[in-house]
Design an enzyme around this catalytic site. Sequence first.
Site, mmCIF file in Angstrom:
data_model
loop_
_atom_site.group_PDB
_atom_site.id
_atom_site.type_symbol
_atom_site.label_atom_id
_atom_site.label_comp_id
_atom_site.label_asym_id
_atom_site.label_seq_id
_atom_site.Cartn_x
_atom_site.Cartn_y
_atom_site.Cartn_z
ATOM 1 N N GLY A 173 62.287 33.572 19.297
ATOM 2 C CA GLY A 173 63.120 32.779 20.181
ATOM 3 C C GLY A 173 64.546 32.844 19.681
ATOM 4 O O GLY A 173 64.850 33.516 18.693
ATOM 5 N N ASP A 174 65.441 32.144 20.347
ATOM 6 C CA ASP A 174 66.854 32.129 19.968
ATOM 7 C C ASP A 174 67.373 33.557 19.785
ATOM 8 O O ASP A 174 67.537 34.287 20.739
ATOM 9 C CB ASP A 174 67.077 31.282 18.714
ATOM 10 C CG ASP A 174 66.758 29.812 18.940
ATOM 11 O OD1 ASP A 174 66.458 29.448 20.093
ATOM 12 O OD2 ASP A 174 66.800 29.032 17.993
#
Length: 720
Positions: A313-314
């Site tokens: 993620g991110d």
Amino acid sequence: MKKAKSTGRVTIPTQIGFDTETIELIARWGADAIRDCDGTKLPETIKKEVEKVYTTYFLTRGDQEWAYGNQEDLQQFYLMSEYTLAEDSTVEIELLEGYFDQQIRIDERHDPSEWWEVIDRTTQTRIDKEDWKYESGKVIVQNSVPWHEYTVSFLAYAIWDPTQMYNHITNNWGDKLHEMPYDARKPQTRAHMLKILKEWLDENEDCTVVRFTTFFYHFTLVFNELAKEKFVDWFGYSASISPMAMEAFEAARGYKLIPEDIVNKGYYNSPFCVPTKAYLDFLDFQQQFVCELAAKCVEMAHERGKEAMMFLGDNWIGTEPYGKHFEKIQLDAVVGSVGSGSTLRMISDIPHVKYTEGRFLPYFFPDTFHEGGNPVGEARENWLCARRAIMRKPVDRIGYGGYLSLAAQFPDFVEYVEKVCDEFRLIYDNIGGTKPYAAPFKVAVLNCWGKLRSWQTHMVAHALWYKQIYSYLGIIEALSGMAVEVEFISFDQIREEGIPEGVGVIINAGDVGTAWSGGENWSDEKVLTTIRKWVHNGGGFIGIGEPSAYEKGGRYFQLADLLGVDKEIGFTLSTRKYNQTAVEKHFLLEDVTEPLDFGEGMKNIYAKPKATVVHIDKEDVGIAVNQYGKGRGVYIAGLPYSIQNTRLLLRACYFAATQEEQYNRWNTTNPYTECAYYPETHKVAVINNSYEKQHTKVYFEDAHYEEITLDPMGIKWFEL
């Protein structure tokens, strides 16, 4: 005698000043690991209470003194202006109209005439450099054509990291520093980044797991002028671009990228877009760079006896876990956010790591944990949909994130999480690392992305909204917990390698022109003939929504002959269509107890003369089947995720594969329940996927069955 409480396989967040309460929750939830979060620090006393200490490390925003002092090395976007109408021979285009000026800054360091594009969107032509100029935040186009629309594709710097920005705004962090992300491709920044990573690793001796969050480039997340999400694409690579990257690409691949390759008419190559060769080459180029550099970071952690974990993620862009370069990183683990069964499988199926971990919802933030909020309801829903997938392929660990002190204010939530942790450990121990029984055929999902995007659609917060609308997402969610082995194949794979061995059913779904349905790939003679031959020789093909849709040669569905249906788009209204009556009974409908839900459905679908119509949705064909040589085609107008549609898809798979006689093996009669059999451990589990009590027959081998009753969300184990 009271049974000892199970422990382990659970990670929880904590923060300074919450020591005693954290120790109590470690005991209640059986946690063996703690983690920090964005905006929190780990208390020293707690580190001794667990086996693993996860410490978050931000590679490209860990040193803000460096970021603010070297702003020419900040990460960049390619962005496109709003469409602007020319009313006379000159038009002025405001570049930042509709954008959040605290997030982006126009790049005035690199020559706009070399790196930007102005496009007449009415004619789709590129405007000569001599006919436009940049001045103080706007582009002025000379010799514009009245009533044509124009856009500018321009470079901008990211002056606020999207994740920190989101957390900052959500939690009202006030005057806390806006963190800026720097670009690891820039040599001096890359050297500095590795230098401070080494120092950090040496200083944090009690950290046992470095939780890289993630590596270098954030998925595309752009905010509007109201500080709200404007464009969110979990797969978007447009925030990993720079003139340096484009020059390196040209040197490596032998041709030059242009801005339109990245902005793609303002679609930014969302996963719904059929990817171009240039875009696929750019993805592969970035993945190679990211994975090679990430491997150096992981090696540094390993040299100091620490595990390396990546948050999926991110800043995950470039680390595609199903891509060909991912193995080079040599990660120990991957952790990701679990929003559904499909996101759990996206994590749990990742190869080349020692273990996987799912971060469950809700996140311990005030947007859920507030007076009148319902964190238990969100947790129940999250666990219910994820558990189906866990029964097929579990993650090795589960965990939570956010402010533990906030969650602790909700005793009913604390109690519910305790139950989830205990049930997860019981499931994991009973599975014992073995594979469950699956149907005697593989199911292949065919789209433009194939293996690269296994179990992936578009993710992020808006996934649940899309799930109610797009058939493709409902199918992936249904498959995530279904007793079939699933693989993802692309049109390129069919062209180059044919259909993989062991596949018994191919599913193609989605809207016309999208990457999921296939777009112009359905004009390819090689694709069509390969699939036709394979089905004719005994394969099964399931089309949902607008499968094989590409108007050509008198057909809208290019596999209309195989599917037994086509779509009326007005060209054959004068041709009579007689086969529009559904049969009274069919194998596909034997478990249907409620009105069928095709979501938005598909209008104007009609059956070919030899097809069997299974269901009529109002005046259109909703379900049809067709014998095609030794094989079968199945058409379904739409399939949003639901319990009933999951069972409908399971039956469709067995029917398409001509394996109906195998259907009642390790299965249940009640669609709200599912059965998982683990041959190596001799364990059988039956789960209730509803909030109500359910009664069902459970079929074992050789038509033997037992009748059982399951509590709401219950699970019952048998040992053979």
